[in-house]
Design a protein around this motif. Structure first.
Motif, PDB file in Angstrom:
ATOM      1  N   ILE A 124      84.962  12.535   4.737  1.00  5.92           N
ATOM      2  CA  ILE A 124      84.445  11.449   5.548  1.00  5.92           C
ATOM      3  C   ILE A 124      83.516  12.019   6.617  1.00  5.92           C
ATOM      4  O   ILE A 124      83.569  13.198   6.962  1.00  5.92           O
ATOM      5  CB  ILE A 124      85.591  10.630   6.187  1.00  5.92           C
ATOM      6  CG1 ILE A 124      86.441  11.537   7.094  1.00  5.92           C
ATOM      7  CG2 ILE A 124      86.459   9.982   5.101  1.00  5.92           C
ATOM      8  CD1 ILE A 124      87.505  10.768   7.888  1.00  5.92           C
ATOM      9  N   ASN A 125      82.662  11.130   7.117  1.00  8.22           N
ATOM     10  CA  ASN A 125      81.710  11.499   8.172  1.00  8.22           C
ATOM     11  C   ASN A 125      80.754  12.612   7.723  1.00  8.22           C
ATOM     12  O   ASN A 125      80.342  13.459   8.520  1.00  8.22           O
ATOM     13  CB  ASN A 125      82.415  11.908   9.459  1.00  8.22           C
ATOM     14  CG  ASN A 125      83.281  10.786  10.041  1.00  8.22           C
ATOM     15  OD1 ASN A 125      82.933   9.600   9.907  1.00  8.22           O
ATOM     16  ND2 ASN A 125      84.392  11.148  10.647  1.00  8.22           N
ATOM     17  N   HIS A 126      80.405  12.617   6.444  1.00  9.90           N
ATOM     18  CA  HIS A 126      79.461  13.597   5.914  1.00  9.90           C
ATOM     19  C   HIS A 126      78.337  12.866   5.174  1.00  9.90           C
ATOM     20  O   HIS A 126      78.539  11.787   4.620  1.00  9.90           O
ATOM     21  CB  HIS A 126      80.143  14.551   4.924  1.00  9.90           C
ATOM     22  CG  HIS A 126      80.895  15.671   5.580  1.00  9.90           C
ATOM     23  ND1 HIS A 126      81.934  15.482   6.449  1.00  9.90           N
ATOM     24  CD2 HIS A 126      80.740  17.034   5.461  1.00  9.90           C
ATOM     25  CE1 HIS A 126      82.411  16.656   6.833  1.00  9.90           C
ATOM     26  NE2 HIS A 126      81.691  17.609   6.253  1.00  9.90           N
ATOM     27  N   LEU A 127      77.161  13.496   5.187  1.00  9.86           N
ATOM     28  CA  LEU A 127      76.059  13.111   4.311  1.00  9.86           C
ATOM     29  C   LEU A 127      75.701  14.330   3.469  1.00  9.86           C
ATOM     30  O   LEU A 127      75.946  15.476   3.874  1.00  9.86           O
ATOM     31  CB  LEU A 127      74.826  12.662   5.098  1.00  9.86           C
ATOM     32  CG  LEU A 127      74.917  11.368   5.923  1.00  9.86           C
ATOM     33  CD1 LEU A 127      73.575  11.106   6.626  1.00  9.86           C
ATOM     34  CD2 LEU A 127      75.289  10.180   5.041  1.00  9.86           C
ATOM     35  N   ILE A 181      77.243  17.271   8.523  1.00 12.30           N
ATOM     36  CA  ILE A 181      78.451  16.822   9.215  1.00 12.30           C
ATOM     37  C   ILE A 181      78.002  15.925  10.371  1.00 12.30           C
ATOM     38  O   ILE A 181      77.254  16.384  11.251  1.00 12.30           O
ATOM     39  CB  ILE A 181      79.260  18.016   9.735  1.00 12.30           C
ATOM     40  CG1 ILE A 181      79.575  18.969   8.572  1.00 12.30           C
ATOM     41  CG2 ILE A 181      80.531  17.571  10.437  1.00 12.30           C
ATOM     42  CD1 ILE A 181      80.025  20.346   9.002  1.00 12.30           C
ATOM     43  N   LEU A 182      78.469  14.662  10.386  1.00 13.91           N
ATOM     44  CA  LEU A 182      77.935  13.701  11.346  1.00 13.91           C
ATOM     45  C   LEU A 182      78.607  13.742  12.706  1.00 13.91           C
ATOM     46  O   LEU A 182      77.946  13.549  13.734  1.00 13.91           O
ATOM     47  CB  LEU A 182      78.043  12.284  10.772  1.00 13.91           C
ATOM     48  CG  LEU A 182      77.276  12.064   9.455  1.00 13.91           C
ATOM     49  CD1 LEU A 182      77.521  10.661   8.919  1.00 13.91           C
ATOM     50  CD2 LEU A 182      75.793  12.310   9.643  1.00 13.91           C
ATOM     51  N   THR A 183      79.888  13.973  12.739  1.00 15.36           N
ATOM     52  CA  THR A 183      80.629  13.936  14.002  1.00 15.36           C
ATOM     53  C   THR A 183      81.547  15.139  14.123  1.00 15.36           C
ATOM     54  O   THR A 183      81.944  15.753  13.130  1.00 15.36           O
ATOM     55  CB  THR A 183      81.472  12.645  14.125  1.00 15.36           C
ATOM     56  OG1 THR A 183      82.414  12.588  13.045  1.00 15.36           O
ATOM     57  CG2 THR A 183      80.580  11.401  14.082  1.00 15.36           C
ATOM     58  N   THR A 214      72.364   3.403   5.866  1.00 18.62           N
ATOM     59  CA  THR A 214      72.692   2.363   6.844  1.00 18.62           C
ATOM     60  C   THR A 214      74.031   2.657   7.506  1.00 18.62           C
ATOM     61  O   THR A 214      75.021   2.992   6.843  1.00 18.62           O
ATOM     62  CB  THR A 214      72.754   0.992   6.173  1.00 18.62           C
ATOM     63  OG1 THR A 214      71.503   0.721   5.551  1.00 18.62           O
ATOM     64  CG2 THR A 214      73.069  -0.118   7.169  1.00 18.62           C
ATOM     65  N   GLY A 215      74.039   2.485   8.850  1.00 20.43           N
ATOM     66  CA  GLY A 215      75.268   2.693   9.617  1.00 20.43           C
ATOM     67  C   GLY A 215      75.600   4.152   9.869  1.00 20.43           C
ATOM     68  O   GLY A 215      76.740   4.477  10.233  1.00 20.43           O
ATOM     69  N   THR A 216      74.649   5.047   9.721  1.00 16.00           N
ATOM     70  CA  THR A 216      74.925   6.479   9.964  1.00 16.00           C
ATOM     71  C   THR A 216      75.156   6.694  11.454  1.00 16.00           C
ATOM     72  O   THR A 216      74.293   6.426  12.284  1.00 16.00           O
ATOM     73  CB  THR A 216      73.762   7.363   9.488  1.00 16.00           C
ATOM     74  OG1 THR A 216      73.604   7.188   8.088  1.00 16.00           O
ATOM     75  CG2 THR A 216      74.031   8.831   9.795  1.00 16.00           C
ATOM     76  N   TYR A 217      76.352   7.176  11.773  1.00 17.03           N
ATOM     77  CA  TYR A 217      76.753   7.392  13.165  1.00 17.03           C
ATOM     78  C   TYR A 217      76.939   8.890  13.387  1.00 17.03           C
ATOM     79  O   TYR A 217      77.659   9.554  12.641  1.00 17.03           O
ATOM     80  CB  TYR A 217      78.053   6.629  13.452  1.00 17.03           C
ATOM     81  CG  TYR A 217      78.539   6.761  14.876  1.00 17.03           C
ATOM     82  CD1 TYR A 217      78.061   5.901  15.869  1.00 17.03           C
ATOM     83  CD2 TYR A 217      79.491   7.716  15.232  1.00 17.03           C
ATOM     84  CE1 TYR A 217      78.511   6.000  17.182  1.00 17.03           C
ATOM     85  CE2 TYR A 217      79.939   7.845  16.528  1.00 17.03           C
ATOM     86  CZ  TYR A 217      79.440   6.985  17.503  1.00 17.03           C
ATOM     87  OH  TYR A 217      79.865   7.082  18.811  1.00 17.03           O
ATOM     88  N   VAL A 218      76.299   9.375  14.442  1.00 13.84           N
ATOM     89  CA  VAL A 218      76.379  10.810  14.752  1.00 13.84           C
ATOM     90  C   VAL A 218      76.746  10.994  16.209  1.00 13.84           C
ATOM     91  O   VAL A 218      76.573  10.089  17.030  1.00 13.84           O
ATOM     92  CB  VAL A 218      75.032  11.531  14.462  1.00 13.84           C
ATOM     93  CG1 VAL A 218      74.638  11.398  12.994  1.00 13.84           C
ATOM     94  CG2 VAL A 218      73.932  10.992  15.365  1.00 13.84           C
ATOM     95  N   ASP A 219      77.262  12.192  16.518  1.00 14.95           N
ATOM     96  CA  ASP A 219      77.522  12.538  17.917  1.00 14.95           C
ATOM     97  C   ASP A 219      77.153  14.001  18.165  1.00 14.95           C
ATOM     98  O   ASP A 219      76.557  14.670  17.298  1.00 14.95           O
ATOM     99  CB  ASP A 219      78.970  12.217  18.317  1.00 14.95           C
ATOM    100  CG  ASP A 219      79.997  13.053  17.557  1.00 14.95           C
ATOM    101  OD1 ASP A 219      79.637  14.116  16.983  1.00 14.95           O
ATOM    102  OD2 ASP A 219      81.182  12.652  17.526  1.00 14.95           O
TER     103      ASP A 219
END
Length: 237
Positions: A124-127, A181-183, A214-219
Motif C-alpha cells: 500500500i501507499n506505493h506507485l 513510496i508515497l508516505t 487520481t488521489g495520489t497522496y504524498v508526504d
C-alpha cells in the motif's frame, strides 16, 4: 903576496874536513834521528757518507670505478585495452568490482523512453514507475530517478539499499522499474498533500513529467528506489 893565499887556503881546508867528519858520524850512529823526509802527505779522500735509502713509496691501488648501472630497460608499452560494449556486470559504479575501468554508459533520455506512474495493489501507499525504451538503440537506466511532485523543487529521498548489482541496460522495447513510496511512517507533522503530477529526472538535464494516478497522496516521507530489471524487485522496498 903568496903568504896571503896560504893563510886563506888553510881555513878552507879545515872547514871541509869538519864537514866530512860530521857526515861520517851521522851515517854510523844508529840512534841518530833520521833525517826528516820531505814526503808529500798522503792525500786522504774524505769518505762520502752513504746516501740513505729512499723509503719505498707504497703503491696506491686506484679503487675500481663504481660499477655503471645499466639503464633500466623501458618496458614495452602495452596496447590499450579494447573497450567492449557496456554490460551490467562490467559497470563498476553499480556493483562491478573488476580491475578494468567501467565502460562508458549511454543513459536513457526523454527522447529515448516512455515513463508511466501507475497504482499497485501491494504494498500500500506505493506507485510503480515504468521506463520503456521506445528508441532504436540500447540505453542505460542509470542509478535512481530523481523524483518530485507538482511544483516541488527538492527531489524526494532515494532508498540506497535498493541499489542493484549492475546498471539495467534496455534494448528497444525493454522496460525497467522503480518503486515510488508515497508516505512515511504514520504520525507526526509530515506535511501531506494530494498531487497531480510526477516529475521524473532520468539524468540531470533530461526530465519527464507524467500524470499521477487520481488521489495520489504524498508526504515528507516519500522515497524512490533505484531502477530494477523486474517489477517485483522494485516493489520489495
Amino acid at each position: 903576496m903568496r903568504l896571503s893565499v896560504r893563510t886563506l887556503a888553510l881555513p878552507a881546508a879545515a872547514l871541509a874536513a869538519a864537514l866530512s867528519l860530521t857526515a861520517c858520524q851521522s851515517s854510523s850512529d844508529p840512534d841518530a834521528a833520521p833525517a826528516p823526509t820531505s814526503a808529500s802527505p798522503r792525500q786522504t779522500t774524505a769518505a762520502t757518507p752513504a746516501t740513505p735509502a729512499t723509503p719505498a713509496t707504497p703503491t696506491t691501488t686506484a679503487p675500481d670505478p663504481a660499477p655503471t648501472t645499466a639503464p633500466a630497460t623501458t618496458p614495452a608499452t602495452k596496447p590499450p585495452k579494447k573497450t567492449t560494449a557496456p554490460t551490467p556486470a562490467d559497470n563498476g559504479g553499480n556493483g562491478g568490482n573488476g580491475d578494468d575501468p567501467a565502460p562508458a554508459l549511454t543513459p536513457c533520455t526523454a527522447k529515448d523512453v516512455k515513463v508511466v506512474a501507475s497504482k499497485v495493489s501491494r504494498p500500500i501507499n506505493h506507485l510503480a514507475l515504468t521506463v520503456t525504451n521506445v528508441g532504436d538503440r540500447p540505453c542505460d537506466a542509470v542509478g535512481a530517478p530523481l523524483v518530485g511532485f507538482d511544483q516541488s523543487q527538492a527531489p524526494i529521498r532515494i532508498v540506497e539499499e535498493s541499489k542493484p548489482q549492475a546498471v539495467v541496460t534496455l534494448t528497444p522495447g525493454e522496460s525497467a522499474y522503480a518503486s515510488l513510496i508515497l508516505t512515511g511512517e504514520p504520525g507526526g507533522d509530515t506535511h501531506g498533500m494530494t498531487v497531480r503530477t510526477v516529475k521524473v529526472n532520468l539524468t540531470t538535464d533530461s526530465m519527464v513529467t507524467v500524470p499521477a494516478p487520481t488521489g495520489t497522496y504524498v508526504d515528507d516521507g516519500a522515497a524512490v528506489s533505484y531502477w530494477q530489471r523486474e517489477l517485483a524487485d522494485a516493489l520489495q522496498y
